[in-house]
Design a protein around this motif. Structure first.
Motif, PDB file in Angstrom:
ATOM      1  N   GLY A 112       0.809  -1.213   0.000  1.00  0.00           N
ATOM      2  CA  GLY A 112       0.000   0.000   0.000  1.00  0.00           C
ATOM      3  C   GLY A 112       0.840   1.261   0.000  1.00  0.00           C
ATOM      4  N   ALA A 113       2.057   1.156   0.533  1.00  0.00           N
ATOM      5  CA  ALA A 113       2.930   2.329   0.634  1.00  0.00           C
ATOM      6  C   ALA A 113       3.822   2.505  -0.583  1.00  0.00           C
ATOM      7  CB  ALA A 113       3.791   2.215   1.895  1.00  0.00           C
ATOM      8  N   GLN A 114       3.663   1.663  -1.583  1.00  0.00           N
ATOM      9  CA  GLN A 114       4.503   1.786  -2.773  1.00  0.00           C
ATOM     10  C   GLN A 114       4.351   3.161  -3.427  1.00  0.00           C
ATOM     11  OE1 GLN A 114       3.591  -1.487  -5.363  1.00  0.00           O
ATOM     12  NE2 GLN A 114       5.128  -2.816  -4.439  1.00  0.00           N
ATOM     13  N   GLY A 115       3.103   3.629  -3.481  1.00  0.00           N
ATOM     14  CA  GLY A 115       2.853   4.941  -4.078  1.00  0.00           C
ATOM     15  C   GLY A 115       3.537   6.043  -3.294  1.00  0.00           C
ATOM     16  N   LEU A 116       3.485   5.952  -1.961  1.00  0.00           N
ATOM     17  CA  LEU A 116       4.119   6.960  -1.102  1.00  0.00           C
ATOM     18  C   LEU A 116       5.637   6.958  -1.303  1.00  0.00           C
ATOM     19  CD1 LEU A 116       4.018   9.053   1.167  1.00  0.00           C
ATOM     20  CD2 LEU A 116       4.075   7.168   2.816  1.00  0.00           C
ATOM     21  N   VAL A 117       6.218   5.759  -1.357  1.00  0.00           N
ATOM     22  CA  VAL A 117       7.669   5.660  -1.561  1.00  0.00           C
ATOM     23  C   VAL A 117       8.053   6.229  -2.921  1.00  0.00           C
ATOM     24  CG1 VAL A 117       9.597   4.061  -1.824  1.00  0.00           C
ATOM     25  CG2 VAL A 117       7.894   3.667  -0.034  1.00  0.00           C
ATOM     26  N   SER A 118       7.246   5.893  -3.941  1.00  0.00           N
ATOM     27  CA  SER A 118       7.516   6.397  -5.285  1.00  0.00           C
ATOM     28  C   SER A 118       7.418   7.915  -5.334  1.00  0.00           C
ATOM     29  CB  SER A 118       6.532   5.776  -6.287  1.00  0.00           C
ATOM     30  OG  SER A 118       6.767   6.248  -7.587  1.00  0.00           O
ATOM     31  N   ASP A 119       6.406   8.479  -4.661  1.00  0.00           N
ATOM     32  CA  ASP A 119       6.254   9.940  -4.589  1.00  0.00           C
ATOM     33  C   ASP A 119       7.483  10.578  -3.955  1.00  0.00           C
ATOM     34  OD1 ASP A 119       3.761  10.086  -5.761  1.00  0.00           O
ATOM     35  OD2 ASP A 119       2.684   9.876  -3.869  1.00  0.00           O
ATOM     36  N   THR A 120       7.930   9.988  -2.841  1.00  0.00           N
ATOM     37  CA  THR A 120       9.044  10.562  -2.096  1.00  0.00           C
ATOM     38  C   THR A 120      10.342  10.507  -2.894  1.00  0.00           C
ATOM     39  OG1 THR A 120       7.996   9.870  -0.011  1.00  0.00           O
ATOM     40  CG2 THR A 120      10.338  10.448   0.068  1.00  0.00           C
ATOM     41  N   VAL A 121      10.599   9.359  -3.520  1.00  0.00           N
ATOM     42  CA  VAL A 121      11.835   9.207  -4.303  1.00  0.00           C
ATOM     43  C   VAL A 121      11.839  10.182  -5.482  1.00  0.00           C
ATOM     44  CG1 VAL A 121      13.149   7.649  -5.794  1.00  0.00           C
ATOM     45  CG2 VAL A 121      12.211   6.813  -3.634  1.00  0.00           C
TER      46      VAL A 121
END
Length: 299
Positions: A112-121
């Motif tokens: 579920g946090a893949q999108g958040l990690v992608s946004d941050t990177v």
């Protein structure tokens, strides 16, 4: 039976300890919230004071505003994380154990946090590569407007009609930064084939000198007079090219179009009826006189 139940709750449950623990937890939570909120506000205040001082003496104001926006973003995320962690710990939830766990729940959260990690990177590389800053005029994911905020998760862009877009950083793939270079405008004035070209040029030059006298948005003090040419409709025009600050494009277009028209009219020079001056513009440099490379966009 009823008496037995009453005795059980009276003797088996220590209500005094429960109330004491609840009161103790409530007090600790209140103190934690107050302390963390004070620290949060102090951090924001110090950040604003620091950047306010640096912006005044900086030659790269947009970059400083971007860093200010990012710093505020990081302080807010840290505040909410610490608040949640502290309150859960006071309630007795084993937060550290949950964070260190690697069960099915952790796996689900990870997906579920893949999108958040992608946004941050992606947000990190946007800042590292200096793709745009707060205040820049950009085109991102079909949205054109001014960058209002740059964060690790989202970028906020406001269009000219006032609409505000929150764009996840993972959706930002192609960025057009219009503010980075001076913007070229070509003012096309209507022109009769039998017009006295020397007189026409003299009137235009005199008008340009007056219009440019107090113009702080010009990036080149000398306009390029391309003279008589034909536009995309094969109509005769007299073209004047200027390089301006991209943030003042609309104001400059209106100023020079109106000023040149007025000067020609006052000089008694007739222009084709029903024809209006057009403005062509671009945000890139080109070799002077290479009219074939002109952006075909007509405004």
């Amino acid at each position: 039976m009823l008496e037995t139940i009453k005795n059980y709750f009276r003797n088996a449950i220590n209500w005094e300890d429960i109330l004491t623990n609840l009161l103790d937890n409530a007090v600790r939570m209140i103190i934690s919230v107050v302390v963390l909120t004070v620290i949060y506000n102090v951090a924001l205040r110090l950040s604003n004071l620091y950047f306010k001082h640096n912006i005044k003496s900086s030659s790269d104001v947009p970059r400083k505003r971007t860093l200010q926006s990012l710093t505020k973003n990081i302080i807010s995320y840290t505040y909410y994380f610490m608040m949640g962690y502290t309150l859960l710990a006071i309630l007795g939830v084993p937060v550290a154990t949950l964070l260190a766990g690697a069960g099915v729940a952790s796996l689900a959260i990870g997906f579920g946090a893949q999108g958040l990690v992608s946004d941050t990177v992606n947000g990190f590389f946007i800042l590292l590569e200096h793709q745009f800053d707060v205040g820049d005029w950009v085109k991102i994911s079909g949205v054109e407007g001014t960058v209002k905020q740059v964060g690790l998760k989202t970028t906020v862009v406001e269009e000219f009609n006032g609409e505000v877009y929150y764009i996840p950083n993972r959706n930002i793939d192609v960025v057009t930064n219009i503010s980075r270079n001076p913007r070229r405008i070509d003012v096309d004035l209507s022109y009769y084939a039998d017009t006295d070209q020397e007189r026409y040029a003299q009137v235009v030059n005199d008008a340009l000198e007056k219009l440019m006298a107090d113009d702080t948005y010009l990036k080149d003090d000398t306009p390029t007079i391309l003279g008589v040419t034909r536009n995309d409709k094969d109509e005769l025009i007299y073209r004047v090219r200027l390089w301006i600050d991209s943030d003042a494009e609309q104001e400059e277009i209106a100023k020079y179009t109106e000023g040149l028209h007025k000067a020609l009219a006052e000089a008694g020079i007739e222009m084709p009826e029903g024809e209006f001056s057009h403005v062509r513009y671009a945000n890139f440099k080109e070799i002077a006189g290479d009219d074939q490379a002109v952006d075909p966009t007509i405004k």
